[in-house]
Design an enzyme around this catalytic site. Sequence first.
Site, PDB file in Angstrom:
ATOM      1  N   LYS A  10      57.417  32.127 -43.148  1.00  0.00           N
ATOM      2  CA  LYS A  10      58.822  31.962 -43.529  1.00  0.00           C
ATOM      3  C   LYS A  10      59.137  30.477 -43.660  1.00  0.00           C
ATOM      4  CE  LYS A  10      60.350  30.114 -39.559  1.00  0.00           C
ATOM      5  NZ  LYS A  10      60.839  28.747 -39.451  1.00  0.00           N
ATOM      6  N   ALA A 100      56.389  30.027 -38.656  1.00  0.00           N
ATOM      7  CA  ALA A 100      56.436  31.310 -37.917  1.00  0.00           C
ATOM      8  C   ALA A 100      55.162  32.130 -38.068  1.00  0.00           C
ATOM      9  CB  ALA A 100      57.658  32.138 -38.335  1.00  0.00           C
ATOM     10  N   SER A 104      54.983  36.002 -37.144  1.00  0.00           N
ATOM     11  CA  SER A 104      54.714  36.961 -38.213  1.00  0.00           C
ATOM     12  C   SER A 104      53.509  37.834 -37.879  1.00  0.00           C
ATOM     13  CB  SER A 104      54.490  36.228 -39.543  1.00  0.00           C
ATOM     14  OG  SER A 104      54.528  37.139 -40.609  1.00  0.00           O
ATOM     15  N   ASP A 136      61.706  34.274 -33.484  1.00  0.00           N
ATOM     16  CA  ASP A 136      61.487  34.511 -34.919  1.00  0.00           C
ATOM     17  C   ASP A 136      60.887  35.876 -35.221  1.00  0.00           C
ATOM     18  OD1 ASP A 136      62.485  32.101 -35.842  1.00  0.00           O
ATOM     19  OD2 ASP A 136      60.547  31.077 -35.807  1.00  0.00           O
TER      20      ASP A 136
END
Length: 289
Positions: A10, A100, A104, A136
């Site tokens: 991201k 991130a 992720s 996140d």
Amino acid sequence: MRLLVKAPAKINLSLDVLHKRPDGYHEVKMVMTTIDLADRIELIPQMDDTIQIISKNRFVPDDHRNLAYQAAKLLKDTFAIKQGIAISITKNIPVAAGLAGGSSDAAATLRGLNKLWNLGLTLDELAELGAKIGSDVSFCVYGGTAIATGRGEKITPIPAPPPCWVILAKPSIGVSTAEVYRNLKVDEIPHPDVDGMVEAIYRQDYAAICKLVGNVLEEVTLKKYPEVAHIKEQMKRFGADAVLMSGSGPTVFGLVQHDSRLQRIYNGLRGFCDQVFAVRILGERHSLD
């Protein structure tokens, strides 16, 4: 049955920190979007009741420090799963880069194990679990484009920005997010117009989006790491439409609409930066298919 899941990075188009909360976290307001740079997660069922992390990247921890490990453990503990899993992580997202990657990977693990273990959880339920792992992770469960508030775990989806290229450049340094937040003086810095960014995205106004990018954490990271400031300057000089550091850094991204300019910026950055990527904005949410 093995399962492959993509874990996209991201970027933050806008990142504001409002104040420190009583729980020690910071209250944030951000606009995030996923991009087409992704780790590859392979989930391999095991006979014994263990969690195993497999990665050739020496910067990826293979124990409880790994967020994908934490995601698997959280599902096992919450739903009393007595099956083992090996999680093979092929890293394409740079580590400790403000993109991130670890979050992720955890989100992809949650989505994948939900399917593999037939848990039947919704994205909302997975995002709620993800918030226990890291700020996140909730956004990464959904993917797409969203406003994130609270400590980053309250997610409001918005449309994808207009199509464009994203050029990423990461210097060969790591940045501690905790340290950046510790050194942030919220009352003494200019704050980006997050609401303006959201309106510009709804209008699909690329020029306004470029004008409104902003990240309060730059104030700390750029002072401490001149390499990051140098990449920003060079990216602007090479002709990117907008340039910003993502998250707490040190990755800097530039937005570009014209292919001709893309190549010039990419080649220019490769001259002094090892990790340079040219990818598209994804902007669409994940599904549970």
